[in-house]
Design a protein around this motif. Structure first.
Motif, PDB file in Angstrom:
ATOM      1  N   LEU A  84       0.843  -1.198   0.000  1.00 30.26           N
ATOM      2  CA  LEU A  84       0.000   0.000   0.000  1.00 30.26           C
ATOM      3  C   LEU A  84       0.880   1.250   0.000  1.00 30.26           C
ATOM      4  CD1 LEU A  84      -2.602  -1.218   2.629  1.00 30.26           C
ATOM      5  CD2 LEU A  84      -2.803  -1.262   0.140  1.00 30.26           C
ATOM      6  N   PRO A  85       0.367   2.391  -0.415  1.00 29.39           N
ATOM      7  CA  PRO A  85      -1.010   2.652  -0.840  1.00 29.39           C
ATOM      8  C   PRO A  85      -1.229   2.262  -2.299  1.00 29.39           C
ATOM      9  CG  PRO A  85       0.229   4.688  -0.924  1.00 29.39           C
ATOM     10  CD  PRO A  85       1.169   3.625  -0.373  1.00 29.39           C
ATOM     11  N   LEU A  86      -2.517   2.098  -2.633  1.00 29.30           N
ATOM     12  CA  LEU A  86      -2.895   1.831  -4.015  1.00 29.30           C
ATOM     13  C   LEU A  86      -3.260   3.144  -4.692  1.00 29.30           C
ATOM     14  CD1 LEU A  86      -5.202  -1.300  -3.552  1.00 29.30           C
ATOM     15  CD2 LEU A  86      -2.780  -1.233  -4.169  1.00 29.30           C
ATOM     16  N   SER A  87      -3.079   3.194  -6.006  1.00 24.79           N
ATOM     17  CA  SER A  87      -3.546   4.343  -6.778  1.00 24.79           C
ATOM     18  C   SER A  87      -4.338   3.823  -7.967  1.00 24.79           C
ATOM     19  CB  SER A  87      -2.381   5.242  -7.206  1.00 24.79           C
ATOM     20  OG  SER A  87      -1.440   4.525  -7.957  1.00 24.79           O
ATOM     21  N   CYS A 107      -8.715   9.799 -16.370  1.00 28.86           N
ATOM     22  CA  CYS A 107      -8.310  10.290 -15.049  1.00 28.86           C
ATOM     23  C   CYS A 107      -6.999   9.600 -14.703  1.00 28.86           C
ATOM     24  CB  CYS A 107      -9.372   9.972 -13.991  1.00 28.86           C
ATOM     25  SG  CYS A 107     -10.960  10.786 -14.264  1.00 28.86           S
ATOM     26  N   PRO A 108      -5.897  10.376 -14.529  1.00 27.81           N
ATOM     27  CA  PRO A 108      -4.594   9.758 -14.253  1.00 27.81           C
ATOM     28  C   PRO A 108      -4.543   9.139 -12.861  1.00 27.81           C
ATOM     29  CG  PRO A 108      -4.433  12.135 -14.092  1.00 27.81           C
ATOM     30  CD  PRO A 108      -5.828  11.825 -14.574  1.00 27.81           C
ATOM     31  N   PHE A 109      -3.472   8.379 -12.599  1.00 28.94           N
ATOM     32  CA  PHE A 109      -3.327   7.718 -11.305  1.00 28.94           C
ATOM     33  C   PHE A 109      -3.494   8.705 -10.156  1.00 28.94           C
ATOM     34  CE2 PHE A 109      -1.141   4.265 -13.624  1.00 28.94           C
ATOM     35  CZ  PHE A 109      -1.852   3.195 -13.085  1.00 28.94           C
ATOM     36  N   GLY A 110      -4.313   8.325  -9.187  1.00 24.92           N
ATOM     37  CA  GLY A 110      -4.546   9.117  -7.998  1.00 24.92           C
ATOM     38  C   GLY A 110      -4.991   8.214  -6.864  1.00 24.92           C
ATOM     39  N   PRO A 111      -5.093   8.757  -5.637  1.00 24.97           N
ATOM     40  CA  PRO A 111      -5.377   7.929  -4.464  1.00 24.97           C
ATOM     41  C   PRO A 111      -6.837   7.520  -4.276  1.00 24.97           C
ATOM     42  CG  PRO A 111      -5.114  10.208  -3.822  1.00 24.97           C
ATOM     43  CD  PRO A 111      -4.806  10.147  -5.294  1.00 24.97           C
ATOM     44  N   ILE A 112      -7.745   8.112  -5.050  1.00 31.17           N
ATOM     45  CA  ILE A 112      -9.174   7.843  -4.860  1.00 31.17           C
ATOM     46  C   ILE A 112      -9.703   7.046  -6.049  1.00 31.17           C
ATOM     47  CG2 ILE A 112     -11.444   8.907  -4.568  1.00 31.17           C
ATOM     48  CD1 ILE A 112      -9.950  11.313  -3.342  1.00 31.17           C
ATOM     49  N   PRO A 113     -10.391   5.922  -5.796  1.00 30.88           N
ATOM     50  CA  PRO A 113     -10.895   5.083  -6.887  1.00 30.88           C
ATOM     51  C   PRO A 113     -12.188   5.630  -7.500  1.00 30.88           C
ATOM     52  CG  PRO A 113     -11.411   4.048  -4.809  1.00 30.88           C
ATOM     53  CD  PRO A 113     -10.614   5.285  -4.495  1.00 30.88           C
ATOM     54  N   LEU A 114     -12.117   6.843  -8.048  1.00 31.23           N
ATOM     55  CA  LEU A 114     -13.295   7.517  -8.584  1.00 31.23           C
ATOM     56  C   LEU A 114     -12.895   8.382  -9.769  1.00 31.23           C
ATOM     57  CD1 LEU A 114     -16.264   8.638  -8.398  1.00 31.23           C
ATOM     58  CD2 LEU A 114     -15.325  10.358  -6.838  1.00 31.23           C
ATOM     59  N   CYS A 115     -13.703   8.336 -10.823  1.00 37.64           N
ATOM     60  CA  CYS A 115     -13.529   9.219 -11.978  1.00 37.64           C
ATOM     61  C   CYS A 115     -14.914   9.581 -12.475  1.00 37.64           C
ATOM     62  CB  CYS A 115     -12.726   8.527 -13.080  1.00 37.64           C
ATOM     63  SG  CYS A 115     -12.479   9.529 -14.558  1.00 37.64           S
ATOM     64  N   TYR A 131     -11.977   1.386 -18.679  1.00 38.01           N
ATOM     65  CA  TYR A 131     -11.001   0.569 -17.967  1.00 38.01           C
ATOM     66  C   TYR A 131     -10.612   1.223 -16.648  1.00 38.01           C
ATOM     67  CZ  TYR A 131     -10.326  -1.785 -22.432  1.00 38.01           C
ATOM     68  OH  TYR A 131     -10.513  -2.486 -23.590  1.00 38.01           O
ATOM     69  N   MET A 132     -10.264   0.382 -15.691  1.00 38.09           N
ATOM     70  CA  MET A 132      -9.708   0.827 -14.410  1.00 38.09           C
ATOM     71  C   MET A 132      -8.383   0.106 -14.214  1.00 38.09           C
ATOM     72  SD  MET A 132     -11.369   0.457 -10.656  1.00 38.09           S
ATOM     73  CE  MET A 132     -10.548   1.050  -9.212  1.00 38.09           C
ATOM     74  N   PHE A 133      -7.346   0.869 -13.913  1.00 37.11           N
ATOM     75  CA  PHE A 133      -6.024   0.318 -13.638  1.00 37.11           C
ATOM     76  C   PHE A 133      -5.723   0.557 -12.167  1.00 37.11           C
ATOM     77  CE2 PHE A 133      -6.229   1.788 -17.969  1.00 37.11           C
ATOM     78  CZ  PHE A 133      -5.710   0.749 -18.693  1.00 37.11           C
ATOM     79  N   ILE A 134      -5.222  -0.444 -11.464  1.00 35.30           N
ATOM     80  CA  ILE A 134      -4.930  -0.330 -10.037  1.00 35.30           C
ATOM     81  C   ILE A 134      -3.441  -0.596  -9.862  1.00 35.30           C
ATOM     82  CG2 ILE A 134      -5.506  -1.136  -7.720  1.00 35.30           C
ATOM     83  CD1 ILE A 134      -7.749  -2.051 -10.628  1.00 35.30           C
ATOM     84  N   ARG A 135      -2.731   0.363  -9.244  1.00 33.28           N
ATOM     85  CA  ARG A 135      -1.274   0.258  -9.083  1.00 33.28           C
ATOM     86  C   ARG A 135      -0.911   0.226  -7.603  1.00 33.28           C
ATOM     87  NH1 ARG A 135       2.000   5.131 -11.553  1.00 33.28           N
ATOM     88  NH2 ARG A 135       1.014   6.162  -9.790  1.00 33.28           N
TER      89      ARG A 135
END
Length: 163
Positions: A84-87, A107-115, A131-135
């Motif tokens: 963690l943390p995930l983006s 919506c570029p990588f950020g800490p909140i899973p919302l666009c 698509y949703m990408f989780i890093r």
């Protein structure tokens, strides 16, 4: 357990490079050991494999809309990872069957899973793949989430465009 190919390449008289290429299956291995033999010399290598984020959901509302008018909300919930943390990053493609390389980032990588965004009209079939990408914090990116929405064009008169 790792499904893939292990490449070993010599990078010098006493160095070797190891690469694991997974075959479309997430790695479930956290640590592995390999024995390398050069002539009569032995070496042991231990390394850790980064697991990808997993176990989450991706939702898009609404599933249909009007191009450049309807606000679409993309959310992710329940994603887990040891690192963690995930983006989170969100993208789209006009061709639902296109490869991931054709994804346009919304919506570029950020800490909140919302666009939240309006979308353009879909291509020939009015379909847009989202698509949703989780890093994770070590750079492992999961792209297991895809949703197809229908975004139709609106019939607009020339008078409406002029006003």
């Amino acid at each position: 357990q790792v499904h893939g190919a292990l490449d070993v390449a010599s990078t010098g008289w006493n160095h070797a490079e190891l690469k694991i290429r997974p075959w479309g299956v997430p790695l479930t291995l956290r640590e592995a050991s390999f024995q390398l033999v050069f002539a009569d010399q032995k070496a042991f290598v231990t390394f850790e494999v980064n697991q990808l984020p997993r176990s989450g959901t991706f939702k898009v509302t609404p599933a249909t809309g009007v191009g450049l008018s309807t606000l679409h909300r993309m959310t992710g919930e329940g994603w887990t990872d040891e690192d963690l943390p995930l983006s989170y990053q969100f993208g789209m493609s006009w061709t639902p069957k296109s490869p991931e390389e054709d994804v346009i980032i919304l919506c570029p990588f950020g800490p909140i899973p919302l666009c939240e965004t309006v979308l353009p009209r879909g291509a020939d079939s009015d379909s847009i793949a989202l698509y949703m990408f989780i890093r994770d914090s070590r750079g492992g990116i999961a792209n297991v989430s895809r949703s197809v929405v229908s975004v139709k064009g609106e019939n607009v008169s020339v008078e409406a465009i002029r006003s």
